[in-house]
Each structure stands twice: as structure tokens, then as C-alpha cells.
Design a protein around this motif. Structure first.
Motif, PDB file in Angstrom:
ATOM      1  N   VAL A  13     -12.439 -22.395  18.155  1.00  0.00           N
ATOM      2  CA  VAL A  13     -12.889 -21.462  19.187  1.00  0.00           C
ATOM      3  C   VAL A  13     -13.773 -22.199  20.178  1.00  0.00           C
ATOM      4  N   PHE A  15     -16.366 -21.712  22.948  1.00  0.00           N
ATOM      5  CA  PHE A  15     -17.337 -20.687  23.337  1.00  0.00           C
ATOM      6  C   PHE A  15     -18.042 -21.160  24.600  1.00  0.00           C
ATOM      7  N   GLN A  16     -17.895 -20.410  25.708  1.00  0.00           N
ATOM      8  CA  GLN A  16     -18.420 -20.847  27.000  1.00  0.00           C
ATOM      9  C   GLN A  16     -19.192 -19.710  27.687  1.00  0.00           C
ATOM     10  N   ASN A  19     -22.174 -16.463  26.441  1.00  0.00           N
ATOM     11  CA  ASN A  19     -21.742 -15.086  26.209  1.00  0.00           C
ATOM     12  C   ASN A  19     -21.904 -14.749  24.722  1.00  0.00           C
ATOM     13  N   ILE A  22     -19.747 -12.225  22.109  1.00  0.00           N
ATOM     14  CA  ILE A  22     -18.354 -12.475  21.738  1.00  0.00           C
ATOM     15  C   ILE A  22     -18.189 -12.620  20.228  1.00  0.00           C
ATOM     16  N   LEU A  26     -14.836 -11.889  17.659  1.00  0.00           N
ATOM     17  CA  LEU A  26     -14.005 -13.027  17.259  1.00  0.00           C
ATOM     18  C   LEU A  26     -13.144 -12.770  16.020  1.00  0.00           C
ATOM     19  N   SER A  42      -6.389 -16.514  24.888  1.00  0.00           N
ATOM     20  CA  SER A  42      -7.533 -16.331  25.782  1.00  0.00           C
ATOM     21  C   SER A  42      -8.079 -14.915  25.627  1.00  0.00           C
ATOM     22  N   ASN A 106     -13.297 -17.023  29.458  1.00  0.00           N
ATOM     23  CA  ASN A 106     -13.574 -18.394  29.009  1.00  0.00           C
ATOM     24  C   ASN A 106     -13.926 -18.496  27.528  1.00  0.00           C
ATOM     25  N   ILE A 107     -13.351 -17.626  26.739  1.00  0.00           N
ATOM     26  CA  ILE A 107     -13.405 -17.758  25.289  1.00  0.00           C
ATOM     27  C   ILE A 107     -11.978 -18.033  24.834  1.00  0.00           C
ATOM     28  N   GLN A 153      -9.499 -23.995  30.157  1.00  0.00           N
ATOM     29  CA  GLN A 153      -8.481 -22.965  30.351  1.00  0.00           C
ATOM     30  C   GLN A 153      -7.241 -23.483  31.072  1.00  0.00           C
ATOM     31  N   CYS A 175     -17.364  -7.679  24.007  1.00  0.00           N
ATOM     32  CA  CYS A 175     -17.059  -9.110  24.053  1.00  0.00           C
ATOM     33  C   CYS A 175     -17.624  -9.875  25.244  1.00  0.00           C
ATOM     34  N   PHE A 176     -18.163  -9.205  26.280  1.00  0.00           N
ATOM     35  CA  PHE A 176     -18.476  -9.960  27.495  1.00  0.00           C
ATOM     36  C   PHE A 176     -19.764  -9.501  28.143  1.00  0.00           C
TER      37      PHE A 176
END
Length: 294
Positions: A13, A15-16, A19, A22, A26, A42, A106-107, A153, A175-176
Motif C-alpha cells: 500500500v 500511502f500519500q 491522509n 484511509i 484499507l 486506486s 493517491n492511495i 499513479q 477514506c479522504f
């Protein structure tokens, strides 16, 4: 990566964007990746047209190649305007009010086997680009020094045709909530009606998510927040609930901690911390602050 493979790891995973919430989602996303045998998955949210969030698109090349990949928000509108189907550009779908293209947050979940094979074939080389950030719409001055960068990505562009690439779309609340704007920038975004994505909103959204998990597990928790302001940033706080991972990481694990006949209520201005091996039975009424550790 070789050590991970030798240890039996199947998924990675990425993780960006700071965040934090998330991690609640997951387990579900990993379940989708496993059930669909996806090489890249994504995590996405419904996207507002014009929002500074990339869109997941399926791009068809003249030679017949088709690739599912993120298109950055500053490239999406001009790209769409070159097509017949989306000649109006980055506009909403009348049926949903959202963009037709899922918003990439971006996850990324990679299947380790494919990831390892592509790294070996490419030696880890990715295409690079320049993404300037300007101070205003005139685009005459840089907000900060422009750098050469590459994006995880874009990894689907390196994959063979038989790779399985897709996305999992979730509601934002689960999630965001990135933390990426300073106080002044967050204040301006709030005045524009755009998510402020600041430290304060990140804390608020994490605790609001915990409230919703408890509510879904049967607790009585108010969903309407208490309006307040910090540094000119307007925020609305629901009860300040912190659920440590040791108490529960996702909805099913939170539900397992609460007896079906439990009667739990938390008032709007209360704070609750749950940490450790706790099982709630009977009646629990919180009006004030309560910390339980076990």
C-alpha cells in the motif's frame, strides 16, 4: 521488495498526501484487490468537476492499446476537450452532479508479484514531468520553486496489456481528509467553499469518522456538529471520539467490541477515548469526558 516476497507479502500500500483516515478503509480495499486479483487498485472518491484531484480514466490509443490510469486535474479538462464524448471538458454528469471520472486520492494498492516484475524490467525508472504551482490564476509567479517529479499513479503506464488495473470508490468520510494546507491557505479555501484540508479539518474528520463507526455499531451519537472557528477557519465538530487501533480498526472490529444489547449514548459536546481490549455491555452514557484503557 525481494525480502517482502520471500516473507510471503502479497500486497503493498502506497500511502500519500498525509491522509490519516484511509487506514479505516484499507481492509475493505485490500479485500477488493484480493477478490479481483488486481495488480493495481486506486482508492477513489466521488469527484467534483474542477476539483484539484486527478481523475481515473480509460485511455484508448490509436494503435488499439487501452490503459486505465490517473489523469492529473490540471491535464484532465484539456484532454477531455479533445474528445467527442466529453468536448465540454471537465463538467458534471447530470445524473449524479459529480464528475464521470472517479477522484484519485493517491492511495494505491499494488500486487507485489507484478510490482516486483515491473521494477526488475524497468530498473525502477519512471517518466518525469514538471508541475508548476502558481500564486494565482494569472500564472505569472510561482507559489514555490517548481521541481522535477514523477508519480506512483503513473505506474500503470509501465504494465503489460494483461495487467488488471482498476479502482475502489468510497465515500469521502471514510477514506479522504488530507492535511496539506497552512492556516492562511485553508482560510481562503474555506471562503471559496472548497474543503480546507488543514490540520484542524483532519482532526475533525478523523473524530467524525469514529462517531459514525460507533453509530453504525448501534450507539446514539449526534451527527450534527458544533460550529466553531480557529484562525479564521470555520469547522463543525461532532463529539470528540478517539478509537485506538487496539480497540478497533474497521467497522466489523468495532461492532465486535459492543454487545448487541448495549445502550450507548454520547452528547454533542462530549469527548470519549477507547483504547485496548474493551467490551461494552449494558448502559454507557457520556456527557463530558471519558477515557477508558484496558
Amino acid at each position: 521488495v525481494g525480502k517482502w516476497a520471500a516473507a510471503g507479502v502479497k500486497w503493498v500500500v502506497f500511502f500519500q498526501d498525509t491522509n490519516g483516515i484511509i487506514f479505516r478503509a484499507l481492509p475493505s480495499v485490500l479485500g477488493v484487490s484480493a477478490s479481483k486479483a488486481m495488480d493495481i487498485n486506486s482508492v477513489c472518491v466521488p469527484r467534483t468537476p474542477g476539483e484539484a484531484v486527478g481523475g481515473i480514466c480509460q485511455l484508448s490509443h490509436p494503435d488499439g492499446r487501452v490503459v486505465t490510469v490517473n489523469v492529473e486535474y490540471n491535464q484532465l479538462d484539456p484532454l477531455l476537450r479533445t474528445t467527442k464524448e466529453f468536448a465540454a471538458g471537465d463538467v458534471k454528469d447530470p445524473a449524479t452532479g459529480n464528475s464521470p471520472f472517479p477522484g484519485n486520492i493517491n492511495i494505491l494498492v499494488f500486487g507485489l508479484e507484478r510490482y516486483q516484475a515491473v521494477l526488475k524490467a524497468t530498473e525502477g525508472k519512471m517518466n518525469e514531468f514538471v508541475n508548476p504551482k502558481y500564486t494565482d490564476a494569472s500564472k505569472t509567479a510561482f507559489k514555490k520553486p517548481t521541481r522535477l517529479e514523477c508519480m506512483m499513479q503513473d505506474f500503470p503506464l509501465l504494465l503489460p496489456a494483461d495487467a488488471i488495473v482498476g479502482f475502489t470508490q468510497l465515500d469521502r468520510w471514510i477514506c479522504f481528509s488530507p492535511v496539506k494546507n497552512n492556516i492562511q491557505d485553508a482560510k481562503v479555501k474555506g471562503e471559496q467553499g472548497i474543503p480546507v484540508e488543514s490540520a484542524g479539518s483532519g482532526d475533525r474528520d478523523a473524530m467524525a469518522l469514529n462517531c459514525r463507526l460507533l453509530a453504525l455499531a448501534g450507539a446514539k451519537v449526534p451527527t450534527d456538529g458544533v460550529d466553531t472557528s480557529f484562525g479564521g477557519i470555520k469547522l463543525s465538530f461532532s463529539p470528540m471520539v478517539i478509537l485506538h487501533p487496539s480497540f478497533g480498526t474497521c467497522l466489523s472490529s468495532v461492532k465486535a467490541r459492543i454487545s448487541p444489547d448495549a445502550d450507548i449514548s454520547i452528547s454533542a459536546k462530549s469527548a470519549l477515548v477507547l483504547e485496548g481490549d474493551i467490551h461494552i455491555q449494558g448502559k454507557l452514557e457520556v456527557h463530558g469526558a471519558l477515557v477508558i484503557r484496558a
